[in-house]
Design a protein around this motif. Structure first.
Motif, PDB file in Angstrom:
ATOM      1  N   GLN A   1       0.831  -1.206   0.000  1.00 22.96           N
ATOM      2  CA  GLN A   1       0.000   0.000   0.000  1.00 22.96           C
ATOM      3  C   GLN A   1       0.863   1.253   0.000  1.00 22.96           C
ATOM      4  OE1 GLN A   1      -3.142   0.095   2.951  1.00 22.96           O
ATOM      5  NE2 GLN A   1      -3.321  -2.158   2.920  1.00 22.96           N
ATOM      6  N   LEU A   2       1.978   1.197   0.723  1.00 21.06           N
ATOM      7  CA  LEU A   2       2.867   2.355   0.812  1.00 21.06           C
ATOM      8  C   LEU A   2       3.443   2.714  -0.551  1.00 21.06           C
ATOM      9  CD1 LEU A   2       4.299   4.426   2.646  1.00 21.06           C
ATOM     10  CD2 LEU A   2       6.118   2.740   2.985  1.00 21.06           C
ATOM     11  N   GLU A   3       3.792   1.711  -1.341  1.00 26.96           N
ATOM     12  CA  GLU A   3       4.361   1.947  -2.663  1.00 26.96           C
ATOM     13  C   GLU A   3       3.342   2.609  -3.609  1.00 26.96           C
ATOM     14  OE1 GLU A   3       5.763  -1.754  -4.083  1.00 26.96           O
ATOM     15  OE2 GLU A   3       7.455  -1.874  -2.680  1.00 26.96           O
ATOM     16  N   LYS A   4       2.072   2.330  -3.399  1.00 28.12           N
ATOM     17  CA  LYS A   4       1.026   2.882  -4.261  1.00 28.12           C
ATOM     18  C   LYS A   4       0.521   4.239  -3.774  1.00 28.12           C
ATOM     19  CE  LYS A   4      -0.601  -1.799  -5.313  1.00 28.12           C
ATOM     20  NZ  LYS A   4      -1.745  -2.739  -5.183  1.00 28.12           N
ATOM     21  N   GLN A   5       0.879   4.623  -2.569  1.00 27.97           N
ATOM     22  CA  GLN A   5       0.316   5.828  -1.953  1.00 27.97           C
ATOM     23  C   GLN A   5       1.076   7.084  -2.373  1.00 27.97           C
ATOM     24  OE1 GLN A   5      -2.321   7.742  -0.671  1.00 27.97           O
ATOM     25  NE2 GLN A   5      -2.610   5.667   0.186  1.00 27.97           N
ATOM     26  N   ASN A   6       0.337   8.121  -2.753  1.00 28.71           N
ATOM     27  CA  ASN A   6       0.942   9.400  -3.135  1.00 28.71           C
ATOM     28  C   ASN A   6       0.732  10.480  -2.072  1.00 28.71           C
ATOM     29  OD1 ASN A   6       1.832   8.470  -5.693  1.00 28.71           O
ATOM     30  ND2 ASN A   6      -0.263   8.690  -6.485  1.00 28.71           N
ATOM     31  N   ASP A   7      -0.301  10.325  -1.279  1.00 28.27           N
ATOM     32  CA  ASP A   7      -0.603  11.321  -0.248  1.00 28.27           C
ATOM     33  C   ASP A   7       0.417  11.231   0.896  1.00 28.27           C
ATOM     34  OD1 ASP A   7      -2.482  13.305   1.037  1.00 28.27           O
ATOM     35  OD2 ASP A   7      -2.499  11.690   2.530  1.00 28.27           O
ATOM     36  N   PHE A   8       1.029  12.384   1.239  1.00 24.02           N
ATOM     37  CA  PHE A   8       2.085  12.412   2.243  1.00 24.02           C
ATOM     38  C   PHE A   8       1.584  11.934   3.609  1.00 24.02           C
ATOM     39  CE2 PHE A   8       4.378  14.660   5.636  1.00 24.02           C
ATOM     40  CZ  PHE A   8       5.660  14.183   5.414  1.00 24.02           C
ATOM     41  N   ALA A   9       0.423  12.445   4.037  1.00 24.23           N
ATOM     42  CA  ALA A   9      -0.117  12.087   5.354  1.00 24.23           C
ATOM     43  C   ALA A   9      -0.408  10.591   5.438  1.00 24.23           C
ATOM     44  CB  ALA A   9      -1.374  12.888   5.648  1.00 24.23           C
ATOM     45  N   SER A  10      -0.918  10.039   4.349  1.00 28.25           N
ATOM     46  CA  SER A  10      -1.213   8.602   4.323  1.00 28.25           C
ATOM     47  C   SER A  10       0.069   7.782   4.390  1.00 28.25           C
ATOM     48  CB  SER A  10      -1.989   8.242   3.063  1.00 28.25           C
ATOM     49  OG  SER A  10      -3.234   8.919   3.031  1.00 28.25           O
ATOM     50  N   LYS A  11       1.109   8.286   3.703  1.00 24.09           N
ATOM     51  CA  LYS A  11       2.397   7.591   3.746  1.00 24.09           C
ATOM     52  C   LYS A  11       2.951   7.548   5.168  1.00 24.09           C
ATOM     53  CE  LYS A  11       4.352   8.093  -0.894  1.00 24.09           C
ATOM     54  NZ  LYS A  11       5.491   8.609  -1.682  1.00 24.09           N
ATOM     55  N   VAL A  12       2.869   8.688   5.851  1.00 25.88           N
ATOM     56  CA  VAL A  12       3.356   8.767   7.230  1.00 25.88           C
ATOM     57  C   VAL A  12       2.597   7.798   8.128  1.00 25.88           C
ATOM     58  CG1 VAL A  12       3.529  10.249   9.269  1.00 25.88           C
ATOM     59  CG2 VAL A  12       4.175  11.135   7.017  1.00 25.88           C
ATOM     60  N   ALA A  13       1.284   7.733   7.934  1.00 25.00           N
ATOM     61  CA  ALA A  13       0.456   6.834   8.743  1.00 25.00           C
ATOM     62  C   ALA A  13       0.838   5.377   8.490  1.00 25.00           C
ATOM     63  CB  ALA A  13      -1.016   7.056   8.426  1.00 25.00           C
ATOM     64  N   LEU A  14       1.047   5.032   7.219  1.00 26.58           N
ATOM     65  CA  LEU A  14       1.426   3.665   6.884  1.00 26.58           C
ATOM     66  C   LEU A  14       2.816   3.323   7.445  1.00 26.58           C
ATOM     67  CD1 LEU A  14       0.149   3.479   3.191  1.00 26.58           C
ATOM     68  CD2 LEU A  14      -0.680   2.090   5.112  1.00 26.58           C
ATOM     69  N   GLU A  15       3.734   4.269   7.330  1.00 31.04           N
ATOM     70  CA  GLU A  15       5.080   4.041   7.858  1.00 31.04           C
ATOM     71  C   GLU A  15       5.051   3.822   9.377  1.00 31.04           C
ATOM     72  OE1 GLU A  15       7.196   7.441   6.513  1.00 31.04           O
ATOM     73  OE2 GLU A  15       7.658   6.594   4.533  1.00 31.04           O
ATOM     74  N   ARG A  16       4.162   4.579  10.041  1.00 30.59           N
ATOM     75  CA  ARG A  16       4.031   4.412  11.499  1.00 30.59           C
ATOM     76  C   ARG A  16       3.509   3.006  11.821  1.00 30.59           C
ATOM     77  NH1 ARG A  16       0.781   8.270  12.445  1.00 30.59           N
ATOM     78  NH2 ARG A  16       2.352   9.861  12.916  1.00 30.59           N
ATOM     79  N   MET A  17       2.541   2.532  11.048  1.00 30.85           N
ATOM     80  CA  MET A  17       1.991   1.194  11.270  1.00 30.85           C
ATOM     81  C   MET A  17       3.049   0.118  11.012  1.00 30.85           C
ATOM     82  SD  MET A  17      -1.727   1.802   9.431  1.00 30.85           S
ATOM     83  CE  MET A  17      -2.284   0.116   9.657  1.00 30.85           C
TER      84      MET A  17
END
Length: 289
Positions: A97-113
């Motif tokens: 999901q992280l590789e497909k995500q462009n939104d910065f906030a969503s990336k940060v959330a995924l990285e935290r998870m």
């Protein structure tokens, strides 16, 4: 878990209970997180939550019992490996999901998870590497704490009656553990493995051709005994050895005076009687009788 709930768990008046069912469940959830996911020791968890250590140990045993029941009594190591595998699958999905995500906030959330999952995996791995816990018909056998280990080592040195704690065989350590802890052989072996992991392997007896260890060296290495205690022990042992040598010499002189110095001229069985007297006194010296 809210701050209020945690404060309820950690309140000083609740160190030894009694707990309501809700408080017990909340505490056990926290213990699970700290022990299995974060990798904290039972002692550290007790300090963190302000709860009696025996209560924490009971909670840990509760979770092992629950996990064992779920998979039909398999070894706890299998449980941990299955949990790590589940987390790895979850982590892989999040990476995709992280590789497909462009939104910065969503990336940060995924990285935290992903980071949280990595922390959980590290916690489980720590338990695999640092704990030796087995499940048998007697229930959970948990690794001996260092405080209990210090008491055991001090017992072997000062209380078990060994003439030379600087040369103790593995079998003797197992026997001391069973006698001191009133435990089974599996717990005793686990205790020996813990000692080896904590440095006993570095304390082999000088010139030993088999598995024997210098408990003085190990106890000093771990800080279980002080230099003053060592000096006092060796002084006492030296005095006792001098007294024992004196006693044996007096017995030999007594028989020589009565039967002569040539033992070949002694009546039958007299030498055996003398040896028995010498040996009997040695046993009294050895065990402090």
């Amino acid at each position: 878990m809210t701050t209020v709930q945690v404060s309820q768990i950690t309140s000083e008046e609740k160190r030894g209970g009694p707990y309501t069912k809700q408080e017990q469940e909340q505490r056990r959830v926290k213990v699970y997180e700290l022990y299995f996911e974060k990798g904290d020791s039972a002692l550290k968890i007790a300090e963190t939550l302000g709860v009696n250590r025996n209560t924490i140990n009971s909670d840990i045993k509760y979770w092992y019992t629950q996990m064992t029941a779920q998979i039909g009594g398999q070894n706890v190591g299998v449980i941990v490996l299955k949990e790590i595998e589940r987390l790895e699958i979850q982590r892989k999905r999040l990476l995709e999901q992280l590789e497909k995500q462009n939104d910065f906030a969503s990336k940060v959330a995924l990285e935290r998870m992903i980071f949280e999952i990595d922390s959980k995996i590290a916690g489980f791995a720590s338990k695999m590497a640092g704990q030796n816990i087995s499940v048998d018909k007697y229930g959970i056998t948990e690794e001996i704490s260092e405080e209990e280990l210090a008491e055991l080592v001090r017992y072997s040195i000062f209380g078990a009656g060994h003439l030379h704690p600087e040369s103790i065989a593995e079998e003797t350590i197992l026997q001391d553990t069973i006698k001191f802890k009133k435990c089974d052989i599996e717990y005793a072996r686990n205790t020996l493995n813990t000692m080896i992991r904590l440095g006993l392997q570095l304390c082999r007896s000088v010139g030993s051709t088999y598995n024997s260890y210098d408990l003085f060296w190990f106890a000093s290495l771990r800080g279980y005994i002080t230099k003053d205690e060592l000096k006092a022990y060796f002084k006492k042992r030296q005095d006792e050895e001098i007294q024992e040598e004196k006693r044996q010499k007096e017995i030999e002189e007594k028989y020589e005076k009565k039967y002569g110095k040539d033992t070949g001229e002694w009546p039958d069985d007299v030498e055996d009687v003398m040896d028995e007297e010498l040996f009997s006194g040695s046993m009294e010296y050895r065990y402090g009788l």
